[in-house]
Write a protein that holds these residues in place. Sequence first.
Motif, mmCIF file in Angstrom:
data_model
loop_
_atom_site.group_PDB
_atom_site.id
_atom_site.type_symbol
_atom_site.label_atom_id
_atom_site.label_comp_id
_atom_site.label_asym_id
_atom_site.label_seq_id
_atom_site.Cartn_x
_atom_site.Cartn_y
_atom_site.Cartn_z
ATOM 1 N N SER A 51 2.412 -3.084 -4.837
ATOM 2 C CA SER A 51 1.909 -4.280 -5.495
ATOM 3 C C SER A 51 2.982 -5.365 -5.564
ATOM 4 O O SER A 51 2.705 -6.551 -5.343
ATOM 5 N N TRP A 183 1.743 -7.064 -9.173
ATOM 6 C CA TRP A 183 1.178 -8.407 -9.036
ATOM 7 C C TRP A 183 1.212 -9.132 -10.382
ATOM 8 O O TRP A 183 1.582 -10.311 -10.461
ATOM 9 N N SER A 191 -5.479 -11.106 -9.044
ATOM 10 C CA SER A 191 -6.374 -11.726 -8.078
ATOM 11 C C SER A 191 -7.125 -10.640 -7.329
ATOM 12 O O SER A 191 -6.859 -9.439 -7.492
ATOM 13 N N LEU A 192 -8.043 -11.047 -6.472
ATOM 14 C CA LEU A 192 -8.847 -10.096 -5.713
ATOM 15 C C LEU A 192 -7.979 -9.190 -4.855
ATOM 16 O O LEU A 192 -8.262 -7.992 -4.719
ATOM 17 N N ALA A 193 -6.906 -9.725 -4.282
ATOM 18 C CA ALA A 193 -6.032 -8.896 -3.440
ATOM 19 C C ALA A 193 -5.461 -7.730 -4.231
ATOM 20 O O ALA A 193 -5.384 -6.597 -3.740
ATOM 21 N N PHE A 195 -6.771 -6.336 -6.954
ATOM 22 C CA PHE A 195 -7.838 -5.397 -7.279
ATOM 23 C C PHE A 195 -8.229 -4.549 -6.069
ATOM 24 O O PHE A 195 -8.550 -3.365 -6.198
ATOM 25 N N LEU A 196 -8.202 -5.152 -4.880
ATOM 26 C CA LEU A 196 -8.483 -4.380 -3.672
ATOM 27 C C LEU A 196 -7.392 -3.334 -3.420
ATOM 28 O O LEU A 196 -7.683 -2.193 -3.029
ATOM 29 N N TYR A 198 -5.668 -1.943 -5.714
ATOM 30 C CA TYR A 198 -5.935 -0.941 -6.740
ATOM 31 C C TYR A 198 -7.042 0.012 -6.288
ATOM 32 O O TYR A 198 -6.916 1.231 -6.409
ATOM 33 N N PHE A 250 -10.226 -0.607 1.564
ATOM 34 C CA PHE A 250 -9.803 -1.520 0.503
ATOM 35 C C PHE A 250 -8.497 -2.236 0.853
ATOM 36 O O PHE A 250 -8.327 -3.424 0.566
ATOM 37 N N ALA A 254 -7.139 -6.423 1.364
ATOM 38 C CA ALA A 254 -6.074 -6.837 0.440
ATOM 39 C C ALA A 254 -4.927 -7.475 1.204
ATOM 40 O O ALA A 254 -4.391 -8.521 0.797
ATOM 41 N N LEU A 257 -6.081 -10.981 2.532
ATOM 42 C CA LEU A 257 -6.106 -12.005 1.486
ATOM 43 C C LEU A 257 -4.700 -12.434 1.066
ATOM 44 O O LEU A 257 -4.474 -13.594 0.719
#
Length: 317
Positions: A51, A183, A191-193, A195-196, A198, A250, A254, A257
Amino acid sequence: MDRPTVSSLPDAVRGHWADRLAPASLRPYLRLARIERPIGWWLLLLPCWWSAALAAIAGGQSWPNPPWPNPLHCLLFLIGAVAMRGAGCTYNDIVDRDLDTRVERTRQRPLPSGQVGLKGALAFLALQALVGLAVLLQFNAFAIATGFASLGIVALYPFMKRFFWLPQIVLGLAFAWGALMGWAAAFGSLSLAAFLLYGGSIAWVVGYDTIYALQDIEDDEIAGIKSSARFFGDKVRLGVAICYALTLAFMVPAFVLAGAGKVAFAGLGLFALHLAWQVARLDRNDGAGALRLFRSNRNAGLILFAAMTLDCVIRAL
Protein backbone atom coordinates in the motif's frame (compact mmCIF):
# COMPACT_ATOMS: atom_id res chain seq x y z
CA MET A 1 5.08 -28.56 41.14
CA ASP A 2 7.49 -28.80 38.21
CA ARG A 3 7.25 -26.19 35.50
CA PRO A 4 5.72 -27.54 32.23
CA THR A 5 8.31 -28.46 29.65
CA VAL A 6 8.86 -25.78 27.02
CA SER A 7 9.23 -27.28 23.56
CA SER A 8 9.15 -26.05 20.01
CA LEU A 9 5.87 -26.33 18.17
CA PRO A 10 5.66 -28.40 14.96
CA ASP A 11 5.43 -25.43 12.60
CA ALA A 12 8.08 -23.29 14.31
CA VAL A 13 11.32 -22.34 12.57
CA ARG A 14 13.93 -24.83 13.72
CA GLY A 15 16.78 -23.33 15.74
CA HIS A 16 15.10 -19.92 16.03
CA TRP A 17 16.80 -17.53 18.46
CA ALA A 18 13.67 -17.45 20.64
CA ASP A 19 14.18 -21.16 21.35
CA ARG A 20 17.96 -21.00 21.74
CA LEU A 21 18.95 -17.65 23.24
CA ALA A 22 15.97 -16.19 25.10
CA PRO A 23 15.75 -16.78 28.87
CA ALA A 24 13.69 -19.89 29.63
CA SER A 25 11.12 -17.83 31.57
CA LEU A 26 10.41 -15.66 28.51
CA ARG A 27 10.20 -18.40 25.89
CA PRO A 28 6.54 -19.31 26.51
CA TYR A 29 5.56 -15.65 26.03
CA LEU A 30 7.62 -15.38 22.86
CA ARG A 31 5.82 -18.49 21.59
CA LEU A 32 2.51 -16.95 22.58
CA ALA A 33 3.39 -14.07 20.23
CA ARG A 34 4.60 -16.56 17.58
CA ILE A 35 8.03 -14.91 17.50
CA GLU A 36 9.58 -18.22 16.45
CA ARG A 37 7.18 -18.24 13.48
CA PRO A 38 8.02 -14.94 11.75
CA ILE A 39 6.01 -15.77 8.63
CA GLY A 40 2.91 -14.42 10.37
CA TRP A 41 4.18 -10.89 10.86
CA TRP A 42 5.67 -10.92 7.35
CA LEU A 43 2.26 -11.70 5.90
CA LEU A 44 0.65 -8.99 8.02
CA LEU A 45 3.36 -6.50 7.00
CA LEU A 46 3.41 -7.07 3.24
CA PRO A 47 0.01 -5.49 2.41
CA CYS A 48 1.15 -2.43 4.39
CA TRP A 49 4.29 -2.17 2.29
CA TRP A 50 2.37 -2.80 -0.93
CA SER A 51 0.00 0.00 0.00
CA ALA A 52 2.87 2.38 0.79
CA ALA A 53 4.44 1.53 -2.56
CA LEU A 54 1.17 1.93 -4.47
CA ALA A 55 0.67 5.32 -2.80
CA ALA A 56 4.17 6.34 -3.86
CA ILE A 57 3.40 5.27 -7.44
CA ALA A 58 0.16 7.24 -7.43
CA GLY A 59 1.66 10.30 -5.75
CA GLY A 60 4.77 10.52 -7.87
CA GLN A 61 7.04 13.22 -6.51
CA SER A 62 4.32 15.34 -4.93
CA TRP A 63 5.37 16.96 -1.64
CA PRO A 64 5.50 15.98 1.23
CA ASN A 65 5.61 12.33 0.17
CA PRO A 66 8.89 10.92 -1.21
CA PRO A 67 8.85 9.41 -4.74
CA TRP A 68 9.22 5.93 -3.26
CA PRO A 69 7.64 4.10 -0.29
CA ASN A 70 8.05 6.31 2.77
CA PRO A 71 10.96 4.70 4.74
CA LEU A 72 9.66 5.91 8.11
CA HIS A 73 6.19 4.55 7.38
CA CYS A 74 7.67 1.21 6.31
CA LEU A 75 9.68 0.99 9.54
CA LEU A 76 6.64 1.82 11.65
CA PHE A 77 4.61 -0.77 9.78
CA LEU A 78 7.32 -3.35 10.53
CA ILE A 79 7.27 -2.65 14.26
CA GLY A 80 3.49 -2.49 14.30
CA ALA A 81 3.13 -5.75 12.37
CA VAL A 82 5.33 -7.66 14.82
CA ALA A 83 3.50 -6.19 17.83
CA MET A 84 -0.04 -6.56 16.51
CA ARG A 85 0.51 -10.01 15.04
CA GLY A 86 1.76 -11.04 18.48
CA ALA A 87 -1.22 -9.39 20.16
CA GLY A 88 -3.63 -11.03 17.73
CA CYS A 89 -2.11 -14.47 18.28
CA THR A 90 -2.20 -13.99 22.05
CA TYR A 91 -5.86 -12.98 21.89
CA ASN A 92 -6.63 -15.89 19.58
CA ASP A 93 -4.96 -18.34 21.96
CA ILE A 94 -6.87 -16.93 24.93
CA VAL A 95 -10.16 -17.46 23.11
CA ASP A 96 -9.14 -20.86 21.67
CA ARG A 97 -7.38 -22.32 24.71
CA ASP A 98 -9.94 -25.11 25.08
CA LEU A 99 -10.19 -25.89 21.36
CA ASP A 100 -6.39 -26.00 21.07
CA THR A 101 -6.22 -28.97 23.42
CA ARG A 102 -8.10 -31.03 20.79
CA VAL A 103 -5.75 -30.33 17.86
CA GLU A 104 -2.39 -32.11 17.69
CA ARG A 105 -0.49 -29.15 16.25
CA THR A 106 -1.81 -26.67 18.82
CA ARG A 107 -2.13 -28.56 22.10
CA GLN A 108 1.47 -27.70 23.03
CA ARG A 109 0.86 -23.97 22.72
CA PRO A 110 1.71 -22.06 25.93
CA LEU A 111 -1.87 -21.66 27.21
CA PRO A 112 -3.35 -25.14 26.66
CA SER A 113 -0.12 -26.78 27.82
CA GLY A 114 -0.01 -24.70 31.01
CA GLN A 115 3.26 -22.91 30.24
CA VAL A 116 1.49 -19.54 30.61
CA GLY A 117 -1.48 -18.73 32.84
CA LEU A 118 -4.52 -16.76 31.73
CA LYS A 119 -3.60 -13.66 33.78
CA GLY A 120 -0.10 -13.66 32.35
CA ALA A 121 -1.46 -13.97 28.82
CA LEU A 122 -3.86 -11.06 29.36
CA ALA A 123 -1.06 -8.86 30.69
CA PHE A 124 1.15 -9.80 27.74
CA LEU A 125 -1.70 -9.00 25.35
CA ALA A 126 -2.08 -5.54 26.89
CA LEU A 127 1.67 -4.87 26.59
CA GLN A 128 1.75 -5.76 22.89
CA ALA A 129 -1.38 -3.72 22.21
CA LEU A 130 0.26 -0.69 23.83
CA VAL A 131 3.26 -1.05 21.51
CA GLY A 132 0.89 -1.22 18.54
CA LEU A 133 -0.96 1.87 19.79
CA ALA A 134 2.29 3.80 20.17
CA VAL A 135 3.14 2.98 16.55
CA LEU A 136 -0.32 3.89 15.25
CA LEU A 137 -0.22 7.30 16.96
CA GLN A 138 2.78 8.29 14.80
CA PHE A 139 0.52 8.58 11.72
CA ASN A 140 -1.99 11.20 10.65
CA ALA A 141 -5.46 11.36 12.20
CA PHE A 142 -7.16 9.63 9.28
CA ALA A 143 -4.69 6.73 9.37
CA ILE A 144 -5.14 6.44 13.15
CA ALA A 145 -8.92 6.22 12.72
CA THR A 146 -8.47 3.69 9.91
CA GLY A 147 -6.27 1.55 12.15
CA PHE A 148 -8.79 1.60 14.99
CA ALA A 149 -11.54 0.56 12.57
CA SER A 150 -9.91 -2.85 12.16
CA LEU A 151 -10.22 -3.83 15.82
CA GLY A 152 -13.78 -5.12 15.56
CA ILE A 153 -12.81 -7.57 12.82
CA VAL A 154 -9.76 -8.72 14.78
CA ALA A 155 -11.92 -9.35 17.85
CA LEU A 156 -14.45 -11.34 15.83
CA TYR A 157 -12.10 -13.71 13.99
CA PRO A 158 -11.35 -16.36 16.68
CA PHE A 159 -15.05 -17.11 17.09
CA MET A 160 -15.80 -17.61 13.40
CA LYS A 161 -14.30 -21.10 13.11
CA ARG A 162 -17.00 -22.37 15.47
CA PHE A 163 -19.91 -21.71 13.11
CA PHE A 164 -18.70 -20.22 9.77
CA TRP A 165 -17.30 -22.54 7.11
CA LEU A 166 -14.97 -19.88 5.68
CA PRO A 167 -13.40 -18.17 8.71
CA GLN A 168 -10.42 -17.35 6.46
CA ILE A 169 -12.54 -14.58 4.92
CA VAL A 170 -12.73 -12.84 8.28
CA LEU A 171 -9.01 -13.45 8.79
CA GLY A 172 -8.46 -11.85 5.38
CA LEU A 173 -10.47 -8.79 6.33
CA ALA A 174 -8.18 -8.33 9.33
CA PHE A 175 -4.80 -9.45 7.93
CA ALA A 176 -5.18 -7.45 4.70
CA TRP A 177 -6.07 -4.21 6.51
CA GLY A 178 -2.57 -2.90 5.91
CA ALA A 179 -3.48 -2.53 2.23
CA LEU A 180 -5.51 0.49 3.36
CA MET A 181 -3.03 1.77 5.94
CA GLY A 182 -0.11 2.65 3.65
CA TRP A 183 -2.36 4.74 1.42
CA ALA A 184 -4.09 6.37 4.41
CA ALA A 185 -0.72 7.23 5.96
CA ALA A 186 0.51 8.82 2.73
CA PHE A 187 -2.59 10.80 1.70
CA GLY A 188 -4.82 11.07 4.76
CA SER A 189 -7.64 9.55 2.71
CA LEU A 190 -8.58 6.44 0.76
CA SER A 191 -9.35 5.90 -2.92
CA LEU A 192 -10.63 3.14 -5.18
CA ALA A 193 -7.08 1.95 -5.89
CA ALA A 194 -6.50 1.32 -2.18
CA PHE A 195 -9.79 -0.53 -1.81
CA LEU A 196 -8.99 -2.70 -4.82
CA LEU A 197 -5.58 -3.53 -3.33
CA TYR A 198 -7.39 -4.42 -0.11
CA GLY A 199 -9.76 -6.73 -1.99
CA GLY A 200 -6.85 -8.47 -3.69
CA SER A 201 -5.01 -8.84 -0.39
CA ILE A 202 -8.09 -10.40 1.24
CA ALA A 203 -8.30 -13.02 -1.52
CA TRP A 204 -4.56 -13.68 -1.14
CA VAL A 205 -4.96 -14.27 2.61
CA VAL A 206 -7.89 -16.66 2.08
CA GLY A 207 -5.81 -18.58 -0.47
CA TYR A 208 -2.64 -18.99 1.55
CA ASP A 209 -4.47 -19.66 4.83
CA THR A 210 -6.46 -22.40 3.12
CA ILE A 211 -3.11 -24.00 2.27
CA TYR A 212 -2.01 -23.55 5.91
CA ALA A 213 -5.23 -25.15 7.20
CA LEU A 214 -4.44 -28.39 5.35
CA GLN A 215 -2.07 -29.25 8.21
CA ASP A 216 -4.99 -29.51 10.64
CA ILE A 217 -7.74 -30.90 8.44
CA GLU A 218 -8.07 -34.26 10.20
CA ASP A 219 -7.93 -32.83 13.72
CA ASP A 220 -10.32 -30.04 12.73
CA GLU A 221 -12.85 -32.64 11.62
CA ILE A 222 -12.62 -34.40 14.99
CA ALA A 223 -12.83 -31.15 16.97
CA GLY A 224 -15.63 -29.74 14.80
CA ILE A 225 -13.54 -26.72 13.74
CA LYS A 226 -14.60 -25.22 10.44
CA SER A 227 -12.09 -24.05 7.82
CA SER A 228 -11.87 -23.29 4.12
CA ALA A 229 -9.68 -26.40 3.69
CA ARG A 230 -12.55 -28.56 4.98
CA PHE A 231 -15.09 -26.55 3.00
CA PHE A 232 -13.29 -27.05 -0.32
CA GLY A 233 -12.51 -30.71 0.47
CA ASP A 234 -11.20 -32.60 -2.55
CA LYS A 235 -11.54 -29.40 -4.61
CA VAL A 236 -9.07 -27.50 -2.40
CA ARG A 237 -6.66 -26.86 -5.29
CA LEU A 238 -9.48 -25.29 -7.30
CA GLY A 239 -10.54 -23.26 -4.26
CA VAL A 240 -7.03 -21.86 -3.78
CA ALA A 241 -6.75 -21.18 -7.53
CA ILE A 242 -10.00 -19.16 -7.43
CA CYS A 243 -8.71 -17.15 -4.46
CA TYR A 244 -5.46 -16.37 -6.22
CA ALA A 245 -7.28 -15.49 -9.47
CA LEU A 246 -9.40 -13.03 -7.47
CA THR A 247 -6.20 -11.61 -5.99
CA LEU A 248 -5.00 -10.65 -9.46
CA ALA A 249 -8.47 -9.56 -10.62
CA PHE A 250 -8.42 -6.90 -7.89
CA MET A 251 -4.74 -5.96 -8.05
CA VAL A 252 -4.48 -5.35 -11.79
CA PRO A 253 -7.06 -2.51 -11.80
CA ALA A 254 -5.51 -1.14 -8.59
CA PHE A 255 -2.18 -0.86 -10.40
CA VAL A 256 -3.86 0.70 -13.44
CA LEU A 257 -5.67 3.34 -11.37
CA ALA A 258 -2.47 4.20 -9.49
CA GLY A 259 -0.57 4.64 -12.74
CA ALA A 260 1.90 1.81 -12.21
CA GLY A 261 4.64 1.38 -14.78
CA LYS A 262 6.04 -1.61 -16.63
CA VAL A 263 8.37 -2.65 -13.81
CA ALA A 264 5.54 -2.79 -11.29
CA PHE A 265 3.41 -4.82 -13.70
CA ALA A 266 6.37 -7.15 -14.34
CA GLY A 267 6.57 -7.71 -10.58
CA LEU A 268 2.86 -8.42 -10.49
CA GLY A 269 3.42 -10.97 -13.27
CA LEU A 270 6.15 -12.70 -11.25
CA PHE A 271 3.87 -12.65 -8.22
CA ALA A 272 1.15 -14.31 -10.32
CA LEU A 273 3.58 -16.99 -11.50
CA HIS A 274 4.54 -17.73 -7.91
CA LEU A 275 0.88 -18.14 -6.93
CA ALA A 276 0.34 -20.43 -9.92
CA TRP A 277 3.35 -22.50 -8.83
CA GLN A 278 1.80 -22.89 -5.37
CA VAL A 279 -1.44 -24.16 -6.87
CA ALA A 280 0.42 -26.62 -9.09
CA ARG A 281 2.41 -28.02 -6.16
CA LEU A 282 -0.50 -28.21 -3.72
CA ASP A 283 -1.28 -31.68 -2.34
CA ARG A 284 -4.22 -32.01 0.05
CA ASN A 285 -2.55 -34.97 1.80
CA ASP A 286 0.89 -33.37 2.30
CA GLY A 287 0.81 -31.26 5.46
CA ALA A 288 4.56 -30.59 5.47
CA GLY A 289 4.42 -29.49 1.83
CA ALA A 290 1.46 -27.24 2.62
CA LEU A 291 3.50 -25.50 5.32
CA ARG A 292 6.35 -24.89 2.88
CA LEU A 293 3.98 -23.45 0.27
CA PHE A 294 2.32 -21.27 2.88
CA ARG A 295 5.66 -19.87 4.01
CA SER A 296 6.69 -19.20 0.41
CA ASN A 297 4.13 -16.38 0.26
CA ARG A 298 6.63 -14.15 2.04
CA ASN A 299 8.92 -14.43 -0.98
CA ALA A 300 6.03 -13.85 -3.38
CA GLY A 301 5.03 -10.70 -1.49
CA LEU A 302 8.58 -9.38 -1.30
CA ILE A 303 9.02 -9.85 -5.05
CA LEU A 304 5.94 -7.71 -5.65
CA PHE A 305 7.02 -5.02 -3.18
CA ALA A 306 10.55 -4.88 -4.63
CA ALA A 307 9.18 -4.42 -8.16
CA MET A 308 6.80 -1.67 -7.04
CA THR A 309 9.63 0.11 -5.22
CA LEU A 310 11.95 -0.22 -8.23
CA ASP A 311 9.21 1.24 -10.42
CA CYS A 312 9.11 4.27 -8.10
CA VAL A 313 12.90 4.67 -8.10
CA ILE A 314 13.17 4.50 -11.89
CA ARG A 315 10.54 7.21 -12.23
CA ALA A 316 12.38 9.43 -9.74
CA LEU A 317 15.73 9.21 -11.57
